[in-house]
Write an enzyme that holds these catalytic residues in place. Structure first.
Site, short mmCIF file in Angstrom:
data_model
loop_
_atom_site.label_atom_id
_atom_site.label_comp_id
_atom_site.label_asym_id
_atom_site.label_seq_id
_atom_site.Cartn_x
_atom_site.Cartn_y
_atom_site.Cartn_z
CG HIS A 307 -7.25 13.31 13.20
ND1 HIS A 307 -8.29 12.34 13.38
CD2 HIS A 307 -6.62 13.01 12.09
CE1 HIS A 307 -8.39 11.54 12.48
NE2 HIS A 307 -7.29 12.01 11.61
CG ASP A 364 -1.83 15.26 5.71
OD1 ASP A 364 -1.19 14.45 5.14
OD2 ASP A 364 -3.04 15.31 5.86
N1 ACO Z 1 -5.21 25.25 14.70
C1 ACO Z 1 -5.51 26.01 15.74
N2 ACO Z 1 -6.63 25.56 16.24
C2 ACO Z 1 -7.23 24.50 16.04
C3 ACO Z 1 -6.82 23.70 15.09
C4 ACO Z 1 -5.51 24.03 14.55
N3 ACO Z 1 -5.02 23.34 13.38
N4 ACO Z 1 -7.61 22.64 15.09
C5 ACO Z 1 -8.47 22.71 15.72
N5 ACO Z 1 -8.37 23.91 16.46
C6 ACO Z 1 -9.28 24.51 17.44
C7 ACO Z 1 -10.60 24.96 17.00
O1 ACO Z 1 -10.49 26.25 16.76
C8 ACO Z 1 -11.37 24.66 18.03
O2 ACO Z 1 -11.28 25.71 19.03
P1 ACO Z 1 -12.48 26.13 20.25
O3 ACO Z 1 -12.87 25.16 20.73
O4 ACO Z 1 -11.97 27.18 20.92
O5 ACO Z 1 -13.51 26.85 18.95
C9 ACO Z 1 -10.98 23.32 18.66
O6 ACO Z 1 -9.57 23.30 18.36
C10 ACO Z 1 -11.59 22.09 18.13
O7 ACO Z 1 -11.61 22.37 16.65
P2 ACO Z 1 -12.70 21.37 15.78
O8 ACO Z 1 -12.57 22.12 14.18
O9 ACO Z 1 -14.06 21.54 16.24
O10 ACO Z 1 -12.08 20.13 15.43
P3 ACO Z 1 -12.64 19.33 14.64
O11 ACO Z 1 -12.59 17.81 15.11
O12 ACO Z 1 -14.15 19.56 13.91
O13 ACO Z 1 -11.40 19.30 13.32
C11 ACO Z 1 -9.51 19.28 12.03
C12 ACO Z 1 -10.46 18.55 13.05
C13 ACO Z 1 -10.62 19.59 10.86
C14 ACO Z 1 -8.50 18.16 11.72
C15 ACO Z 1 -8.96 20.54 12.64
O14 ACO Z 1 -8.13 20.05 13.73
C16 ACO Z 1 -8.29 21.22 11.51
O15 ACO Z 1 -8.75 22.21 11.04
N6 ACO Z 1 -6.96 21.01 11.53
C17 ACO Z 1 -6.07 21.78 10.63
C18 ACO Z 1 -6.14 20.84 9.14
C19 ACO Z 1 -5.70 19.83 9.10
O16 ACO Z 1 -4.45 19.47 9.46
N7 ACO Z 1 -6.06 18.52 8.52
C20 ACO Z 1 -5.74 17.21 8.33
C21 ACO Z 1 -6.65 16.44 9.11
S1 ACO Z 1 -5.81 14.62 9.08
C22 ACO Z 1 -6.38 14.10 7.64
O17 ACO Z 1 -7.34 14.36 7.13
C23 ACO Z 1 -5.47 13.08 6.98
#
Ligand code: ACO
Length: 428
Positions: A307, A364
């Site tokens: 998140h 979710d």
């Molecule tokens: N699975 C694997 N790796 C992940 C995940 C995941 N679900 N989420 C983040 N990471 C990793 C990224 O690859 C990144 O790794 P790095 O530092 O080695 O490059 C690190 O964790 C940080 O991730 P970001 O994408 O920079 O984090 P951000 O805060 O921008 O994104 C997000 C948050 C979009 C929710 C992300 O965690 C994601 O894509 N999750 C899966 C989709 C999801 O569940 N979305 C629902 C969010 S809740 C809502 O909207 C109600």
């Protein structure tokens, strides 16, 4: 004396006022920065940028705290109803019995949608995604409510539009579902409360008596409450920025629905179940999928994990996980994907990749399993999120209007070509 921060650019120092919120979070006020220095700030994805001051929702991602208008989400999920929470978010206070009855009454008066809107439903291809239908239909409501287009609406008209929108949203969502099945739509029965009416319209059949199950109604209330607002997320910010151009309420909310659709935002609840199904069909080897999520050369992400703001745990996920166990037990549903979800969570929470990046299950991760148990198809999940988020979007839109916020218009750092001379097409 109020606190200031100092910014040094070259040999000049500028004082930046420090703003403090009621929960002690702090911000540097840079609203005069460009006038004073000629510089702007750059913060792609707004990871550090506050776009507004808001009194609606507080969340502390480090400590896993979420409150609506000061009330902890845990208390609201346990004791309140969705419609009471809607009132709280939109009008700022918990209602008295009289205020709540009036609110429910005003909403119930508007549950019918214009009969001509049925033609829209007939026009969509039968398998078109419910979110595409929902954003179009909510946008179309502006055409059926032209009074909403007048600039400078009175508080009475704003309230009227709010009641209409909340009322019609539930009818429209249930009709989208009915149309997807090729079943006749059900007209609302206004003797029911909001959530019961929604479930009645969605699941009753003209051929059978509809039995109201209080466990189902209570689970649905809980899910909608947990989704009702989440401060300045992608869709709420979209609603505020579209509304800041003086676009009408329906257009602003329709834009918010589009923003919610993406799988990185509300679309994640559909993506989670699809992922769990895929893992099940692949033999249920959770380690294999955890490794895929960790592999930077593999685009797969563990949906429902991580998140932008919660870096400890998502308090909504805790409540939902418990509700999920309760409702499945109560309905006698055995769902293998729940077992896979639990195994994935257990493995991920111990894995250094997820621990170091502070990746926890979000709201979710478990919500889809409950929606499935209640009988909703996967592609309806994000629409249900939108139904729950509606009061939050309305509250954000109303607050932005009441604060008389200027049109939202970010700046940029230009990185394109400079000073080219136009050359004729034959010489390129
Ligand atoms: N699975 C694997 N790796 C992940 C995940 C995941 N679900 N989420 C983040 N990471 C990793 C990224 O690859 C990144 O790794 P790095 O530092 O080695 O490059 C690190 O964790 C940080 O991730 P970001 O994408 O920079 O984090 P951000 O805060 O921008 O994104 C997000 C948050 C979009 C929710 C992300 O965690 C994601 O894509 N999750 C899966 C989709 C999801 O569940 N979305 C629902 C969010 S809740 C809502 O909207 C109600």
């Amino acid at each position: 004396m109020s606190e200031t921060a100092q910014l040094k650019i070259g040999d000049k120092t500028y004082d930046l006022p420090v703003i403090e919120g009621t929960e002690n979070e702090k911000a540097l006020d840079i609203s005069k920065l460009r006038d004073l220095t000629g510089y702007i700030t750059l913060d792609i994805g707004y990871k550090n940028t506050g776009a507004t001051k808001s009194a609606i929702t507080f969340l502390d991602g480090e400590q896993g705290i979420l409150k609506y208008r000061g009330y902890p989400i845990e208390q609201l999920a346990e004791k309140s109803t969705f419609i009471e929470v809607a009132y709280l978010l939109i009008y700022g206070k918990l209602p008295t019995t009289e205020q709540l009855d009036k609110f429910q009454f005003e909403i119930n008066r508007h549950t019918l949608v214009h009969e001509d809107m049925k033609k829209f439903f007939d026009g969509f291809p039968s398998k078109s995604h419910p979110m595409g239908q929902l954003s179009s239909l909510i946008g179309a409501l502006a055409a059926f409510n032209p009074e909403s287009l007048e600039p400078g609406l009175s508080a009475e008209i704003v309230d009227l539009e709010i009641h209409k929108l909340i009322a019609k949203m539930s009818t429209i969502v249930s009709w989208i579902y009915k149309k997807s099945l090729g079943h006749p739509v059900n007209y609302p029965k206004n003797k029911f409360d909001y959530v019961t009416n929604f479930m009645y319209m969605t699941f009753s059949q003209p051929t059978e008596q509809y039995e109201i199950n209080p466990v189902v109604i209570s689970a649905m209330n809980k899910l909608l409450i947990l989704h009702a607002d989440h401060e300045q997320n992608c869709s709420a910010s979209t609603v505020r920025i579209v509304g800041s151009s003086d676009a009408n309420l329906y257009a602003s909310i329709s834009a918010g629905i589009s923003a919610l659709w993406g799988p990185l935002h509300g679309g994640a609840n559909q993506a989670v179940i699809e992922m769990l199904e895929q893992i099940k069909e692949d033999g249920g080897d959770t380690d294999k999928w955890i490794n895929k999520a960790k592999d930077k050369n593999d685009p797969f992400r563990l949906m429902g994990f991580g998140h932008r703001v919660y870096k400890n745990f998502d308090p909504r996920a805790k409540i939902i996980k418990k509700a999920c166990d309760d409702i499945l037990e109560n309905l006698g549903v055995q769902d293998e994907v729940l077992e896979i979800a639990k195994r994935l969570e257990e493995v991920a929470l111990k894995d250094p990749y997820f621990v170091e990046r502070k990746l926890y299950p979000n709201v979710d991760f478990y919500s889809g399993i409950i929606y499935r148990a209640l009988g909703f198809p996967t592609d309806m999940f994000t629409v249900l999120f939108a139904l729950g988020r509606l009061p939050g979007w309305i509250a954000q839109w109303k607050e932005m209007k009441e604060n008389k916020e200027p049109i939202g218009r970010p700046r940029q750092i230009y990185t394109g070509a400079t000073d080219l001379d136009y050359n004729d097409i034959s010489s390129r």
